[in-house]
Structure formats: structure tokens, C-alpha cells
Write a protein that holds these residues in place. Structure first.
Motif, PDB file in Angstrom:
ATOM      1  N   LEU A 172      34.086  84.357  85.050  1.00  0.00           N
ATOM      2  CA  LEU A 172      34.371  83.577  86.339  1.00  0.00           C
ATOM      3  C   LEU A 172      33.074  83.605  87.362  1.00  0.00           C
ATOM      4  CD1 LEU A 172      36.555  81.970  87.926  1.00  0.00           C
ATOM      5  CD2 LEU A 172      37.252  84.190  88.570  1.00  0.00           C
ATOM      6  N   VAL A 173      33.015  82.566  88.008  1.00  0.00           N
ATOM      7  CA  VAL A 173      32.071  82.544  89.242  1.00  0.00           C
ATOM      8  C   VAL A 173      32.826  82.231  90.423  1.00  0.00           C
ATOM      9  CG1 VAL A 173      30.407  81.295  90.284  1.00  0.00           C
ATOM     10  CG2 VAL A 173      29.981  81.850  87.886  1.00  0.00           C
ATOM     11  N   VAL A 174      32.732  83.219  91.335  1.00  0.00           N
ATOM     12  CA  VAL A 174      33.629  83.159  92.449  1.00  0.00           C
ATOM     13  C   VAL A 174      32.525  82.621  93.748  1.00  0.00           C
ATOM     14  CG1 VAL A 174      35.109  84.571  94.456  1.00  0.00           C
ATOM     15  CG2 VAL A 174      35.155  84.973  91.657  1.00  0.00           C
ATOM     16  N   HIS A 175      32.925  81.396  94.206  1.00  0.00           N
ATOM     17  CA  HIS A 175      31.904  81.004  95.351  1.00  0.00           C
ATOM     18  C   HIS A 175      32.354  81.285  96.405  1.00  0.00           C
ATOM     19  CE1 HIS A 175      29.664  78.078  97.689  1.00  0.00           C
ATOM     20  NE2 HIS A 175      30.370  77.181  97.268  1.00  0.00           N
ATOM     21  N   LEU A 176      31.883  81.918  97.249  1.00  0.00           N
ATOM     22  CA  LEU A 176      32.029  82.503  98.514  1.00  0.00           C
ATOM     23  C   LEU A 176      31.117  82.312  99.666  1.00  0.00           C
ATOM     24  CD1 LEU A 176      34.398  85.807  98.014  1.00  0.00           C
ATOM     25  CD2 LEU A 176      35.096  83.339  98.045  1.00  0.00           C
ATOM     26  N   ALA A 177      30.061  81.459  99.165  1.00  0.00           N
ATOM     27  CA  ALA A 177      28.725  80.929 100.017  1.00  0.00           C
ATOM     28  C   ALA A 177      29.440  79.779 100.851  1.00  0.00           C
ATOM     29  CB  ALA A 177      27.624  80.662  99.393  1.00  0.00           C
ATOM     30  N   LEU A 178      28.773  78.719 101.110  1.00  0.00           N
ATOM     31  CA  LEU A 178      28.805  77.550 102.086  1.00  0.00           C
ATOM     32  C   LEU A 178      29.441  76.469 101.190  1.00  0.00           C
ATOM     33  CD1 LEU A 178      25.544  77.625 104.011  1.00  0.00           C
ATOM     34  CD2 LEU A 178      27.685  78.345 104.590  1.00  0.00           C
ATOM     35  N   PRO A 179      30.148  75.677 102.037  1.00  0.00           N
ATOM     36  CA  PRO A 179      31.081  74.648 101.302  1.00  0.00           C
ATOM     37  C   PRO A 179      30.044  73.484 100.983  1.00  0.00           C
ATOM     38  CG  PRO A 179      31.691  74.852 103.598  1.00  0.00           C
ATOM     39  CD  PRO A 179      30.836  76.015 103.246  1.00  0.00           C
ATOM     40  N   TYR A 180      28.765  73.367 101.419  1.00  0.00           N
ATOM     41  CA  TYR A 180      27.650  72.557 101.113  1.00  0.00           C
ATOM     42  C   TYR A 180      27.322  72.723  99.642  1.00  0.00           C
ATOM     43  CZ  TYR A 180      26.748  72.751 106.317  1.00  0.00           C
ATOM     44  OH  TYR A 180      26.930  72.942 107.602  1.00  0.00           O
ATOM     45  N   GLN A 181      27.445  73.922  99.001  1.00  0.00           N
ATOM     46  CA  GLN A 181      26.941  74.497  97.891  1.00  0.00           C
ATOM     47  C   GLN A 181      28.122  74.327  96.728  1.00  0.00           C
ATOM     48  OE1 GLN A 181      25.860  78.009  99.325  1.00  0.00           O
ATOM     49  NE2 GLN A 181      23.546  77.571  99.350  1.00  0.00           N
ATOM     50  N   ASP A 182      29.244  73.691  97.114  1.00  0.00           N
ATOM     51  CA  ASP A 182      30.416  73.531  96.107  1.00  0.00           C
ATOM     52  C   ASP A 182      29.733  72.731  94.868  1.00  0.00           C
ATOM     53  OD1 ASP A 182      31.801  75.053  97.875  1.00  0.00           O
ATOM     54  OD2 ASP A 182      33.352  73.381  97.969  1.00  0.00           O
ATOM     55  N   LEU A 183      29.238  71.761  94.989  1.00  0.00           N
ATOM     56  CA  LEU A 183      28.995  70.891  93.884  1.00  0.00           C
ATOM     57  C   LEU A 183      27.838  71.407  93.177  1.00  0.00           C
ATOM     58  CD1 LEU A 183      29.293  67.293  95.456  1.00  0.00           C
ATOM     59  CD2 LEU A 183      31.112  68.769  94.286  1.00  0.00           C
ATOM     60  N   SER A 184      26.898  72.147  93.559  1.00  0.00           N
ATOM     61  CA  SER A 184      25.677  72.624  93.167  1.00  0.00           C
ATOM     62  C   SER A 184      26.231  73.814  92.014  1.00  0.00           C
ATOM     63  CB  SER A 184      24.479  73.121  93.926  1.00  0.00           C
ATOM     64  OG  SER A 184      24.828  73.900  94.834  1.00  0.00           O
ATOM     65  N   ILE A 185      27.265  74.793  92.596  1.00  0.00           N
ATOM     66  CA  ILE A 185      27.790  75.715  91.959  1.00  0.00           C
ATOM     67  C   ILE A 185      28.629  75.249  90.764  1.00  0.00           C
ATOM     68  CG2 ILE A 185      28.914  77.959  92.126  1.00  0.00           C
ATOM     69  CD1 ILE A 185      27.790  78.237  94.668  1.00  0.00           C
ATOM     70  N   MET A 186      29.198  74.248  91.036  1.00  0.00           N
ATOM     71  CA  MET A 186      30.105  73.509  89.893  1.00  0.00           C
ATOM     72  C   MET A 186      29.090  72.962  88.925  1.00  0.00           C
ATOM     73  SD  MET A 186      33.143  71.681  92.053  1.00  0.00           S
ATOM     74  CE  MET A 186      34.311  71.481  90.809  1.00  0.00           C
ATOM     75  N   GLU A 187      28.164  72.534  89.283  1.00  0.00           N
ATOM     76  CA  GLU A 187      27.321  72.033  88.326  1.00  0.00           C
ATOM     77  C   GLU A 187      26.795  73.071  87.321  1.00  0.00           C
ATOM     78  OE1 GLU A 187      26.383  68.957  87.034  1.00  0.00           O
ATOM     79  OE2 GLU A 187      27.011  67.574  88.482  1.00  0.00           O
ATOM     80  N   ALA A 188      26.320  74.072  88.097  1.00  0.00           N
ATOM     81  CA  ALA A 188      25.616  75.449  87.258  1.00  0.00           C
ATOM     82  C   ALA A 188      26.842  76.030  86.448  1.00  0.00           C
ATOM     83  CB  ALA A 188      25.334  76.378  88.258  1.00  0.00           C
TER      84      ALA A 188
END
Length: 401
Positions: A79-95
Motif C-alpha cells: 500500500l502507498v499512503v499519500h500524506l503529502a500535498l493534494p496537488y500530487q494526488d493524481l500523479s501518485i495515483m498514476e504511479a
């Protein structure tokens, strides 16, 4: 037992990895990554000192899909837990799609160049995650997050039908600063200065920012001015609970905070469009963020409590009822446990719990999901066990405003 990759080394990321380290039976291996590895290393030292657990650290630009996917491939998390900036949601989802791994975040996507946030961008990924056999869980913080789970708990146990839902967020803490924000200043100020918006009778009702004020007496905090605002869980709750006639979100602000904010707006410091200064472009709000106190630095000086919860009216066994489900969190207790104040704590703990729900299989699905779409009971149990105990009260009647 599962490996997890946490991206983001602010206060929320710090709380989340501390709490993950306290649950080694679920989180067998933790890697913390951010743009600046030194911040991750400092958190790793605190985690080792407080829990004895050693976590790995890494450097990554989460805007870079290829670099993020490469890190995921190297770490091999479940699992990847994204707790950085909401600007980065889509790029991390793509990754995550590229690397074939599940995804979790605490705040919905918003573009850098527009003060607008909505779930539509992320909901659009549903079919791709479903076809890949992957799960994405959105908004696993407190609000959004716990407040949505409170709503599903109310629907499952306390009311047969919810007619109105009010989410009340009170931070009664005092950090001693003239002006500071308790989470990322850029995101906080964009959120607070946006037009108010609430759901009523099947449509959105908009108004000027901070124009609708009410006074509410919060347990353990006292009377506070709270203001009608738009918040992202309203959108998902309106979608998944269409029977609710009205859904509103309220947040408290002190007079000094609002006066500073008004002045900053009047002089243009909250603008998100670039201006030319000494021959180069700068964005005023980003410059303001750079000169304000770092939210993670406020822990040692913050005292007082938060009180966040849901007030719902509706029907139970043929009778009208109003119920209040809420949590009270102490800033000093949160700091003693994790080295972070309660605003970070109340977001970081639910991020850990949401991750635990996914890793243990208690919450499972293929596609993109919001918190209220799952059984609230195991999540509510973990809130009680891991530092965010909740209470239920029956009120004499609905809110009179």
C-alpha cells in the motif's frame, strides 16, 4: 503483516508512521519518503526513540510519476499512503497504477493554479483501478475521513433515516503565535477563503466566504464562533447518502486569525496567480507559506483541545431524534505521544487506521472509494484503541440555525 510506503514528511506523515510503528503486527515494514530526505530522517529518529522500530527513508519528487513508480517498485509495498500535498494526488495515483499497488490519501485533489477541490478528478480513476484489481481509498483523515465514518455509524446504529447532518470542527488550541496555520498554510488559506457551500434539497447553495457565523458551546473547549464552509466530505456524502436533505460543515476561527487573514487578502498576499518581483515570478501565497511558522513546529507550544463531530437529525423506530457523535483530542497528549500537535494527530491516526483496514482486508474493494462506503464498526473500534476515543450523545432537538 505488510510493507507500506508513506509519502509526505509533514506533521501528518510523522503521526502516521509513529502510529504504524506502534502496530508492528499490521505494518511489518515502513518506508517514509518525501522531496527532502532529511525531514524523513528526523522523523525516523523520533520513531526509533519512541518505539524502538527502525523505518527506512527515501527521497522522491511525488510530482514525477516515473520516479515515484520506480520507488514503489524498489520498496515493493502492499500500500502507498499519500500524506503529502493534494496537488500530487493524481500523479501518485498514476504511479500506483503503473506499479500495481493500492493507494490511500487524506485530502482530495486540487490543481495548483485554481482554488478548487472536488472528487471528480479522482472518481474518474475508478474504472482503471477496478480493471487493475486495485483499491484506492480517498480522504482517510479526520475531516474528511472520520466525520464520514461517523455518518455511516449513525446510519447503521443510531438513526433509521438521516434528514440533516452538520459537521462541526473546533480547534480550541492556542500556539502562542500572532498568526499561524495548524496544517499546510497554502492549503489552509485556499480552503478558508473559498466561497461557502452546503447541500440542501438536492442542490448546492453557495455564499461568500466566512459570511455565516454561529456560536456553539463545545465540550472541553467552550463557546466558539464557527463559520459555514465548504469541505470535500460534503460532496461524497451527498452522493452516497442522497436521502439526507441538508449537509453542512462548520469550522471555528478566532477573531485574531480572521483579522490577519483579512489584511493578508487585502494586500494581495493570498493570491495564487504569479506576480513579477525583481525580474522573476513568485506566487504570493507560496511566499507567505515560506515566512509563516512550519505547522509541525507548533507542537511544543500548543495547548488546549480539539472537538470534532457530527450532529444528525432523523428518525429512529418512528420517532424524531438528534444524535451527536464526536471526539475530543488534547494537543499536549498528542505531542507527548508522537511529537506533533492534535491537528496533525487527528489526521495521522485515521490515515494509519484506514491503511490498517485495507491491509487486514476488513475494507476491500476494486476501484476508487470514499470512507462512508465501508462498514464503520472496525474503524470505530480502532479509533477507541489508538488515541481518538469517540462519544455519543442524544440532544434535545436539532440545531436551531
Amino acid at each position: 503483516m505488510s510493507k507500506v510506503l508513506v509519502i509526505g514528511a509533514g506533521g501528518v506523515g510523522s503521526v502516521a508512521v509513529h502510529k504504524m510503528a506502534m502496530n508492528p503486527g499490521i505494518f511489518s515494514h515502513i518506508t517514509l519518503a518525501s522531496r527532502r530526505k532529511a525531514k524523513c530522517d528526523a522523523i525516523a529518529e523520533s520513531v526509533k526513540a519512541r518505539t524502538g522500530v527502525v523505518i527506512d527513508t527515501a527521497e522522491v519528487d511525488a510530482d514525477d510519476v516515473e520516479a515515484t513508480a520506480a520507488l514503489i517498485a524498489r520498496v515493493q509495498p502492499k500500500l502507498v499512503v499519500h500524506l503529502a500535498l493534494p496537488y500530487q494526488d493524481l500523479s501518485i495515483m498514476e504511479a500506483c497504477l503503473k506499479a500495481g499497488v493500492d493507494y490511500l490519501d487524506t485530502a482530495n485533489y486540487e490543481p495548483r493554479d485554481e482554488a478548487k477541490f472536488e472528487y471528480g478528478w479522482q472518481w474518474a480513476y475508478h474504472d482503471r483501478f477496478k480493471e487493475a484489481g486495485l483499491m484506492a481509498l480517498l480522504g482517510s483523515g479526520f475531516d474528511p475521513g472520520v466525520t464520514s465514518v461517523f455518518a455511516s455509524y449513525i446510519k447503521k446504529h443510531l438513526l433509521d433515516r438521516i434528514d440533516t447532518l452538520d459537521i462541526l470542527d473546533c480547534n480550541g488550541g492556542d500556539h502562542g503565535q500572532h498568526f499561524a496555520t495548524n496544517f499546510n498554510p497554502e492549503i489552509n488559506i485556499r480552503e478558508v477563503t473559498a466561497p461557502s457551500r452546503h447541500w440542501a434539497d438536492g442542490e448546492w447553495v453557495e455564499g461568500p466566504a466566512l459570511s455565516h457565523k454561529q456560536v456553539f458551546d463545545f465540550e472541553a473547549v467552550g463557546e466558539k464562533n464557527m463559520y459555514l464552509m465548504y469541505h470535500e466530505e460534503l460532496e461524497s456524502l451527498a452522493k452516497h447518502y442522497p436521502e439526507i436533505k441538508r449537509i453542512r460543515f462548520w469550522m471555528t476561527f478566532g477573531d485574531a486569525y480572521l483579522k490577519h487573514l483579512e489584511v493578508l487578502q487585502n494586500v494581495g498576499m493570498t493570491r495564487i496567480d504569479p506576480v513579477i518581483y525583481e525580474g522573476r515570478e513568485i506566487i504570493p501565497l507560496q511566499f507567505l507559506k515560506a515566512v509563516l511558522p512550519e505547522p509541525s513546529s507548533l507542537g511544543p507550544t500548543t495547548h488546549g483541545k480539539t472537538n470534532i463531530g457530527d450532529i444528525a437529525t432523523g428518525e429512529k423506530d418512528g420517532e424524531q431524534k438528534t444524535v451527536y457523535v464526536y471526539n475530543i483530542c488534547d494537543h499536549e497528549d498528542a505531542y507527548e505521544e508522537t511529537g506533533n500537535q492534535a491537528v496533525s494527530y487527528t489526521t495521522g491516526v485515521p490515515a494509519m487506521i484506514g491503511a490498517a483496514m485495507m491491509l487486514t482486508g476488513k475494507w476491500r474493494g476494486e476501484g476508487v472509494f470514499n470512507m462512508e462506503q465501508f462498514d464503520p464498526d472496525p474503524f470505530m473500534d480502532m479509533l477507541n484503541d489508538h488515541g481518538l476515543p469517540w462519544q455519543v450523545k442524544e440532544l434535545d432537538g436539532p440545531l436551531q440555525f
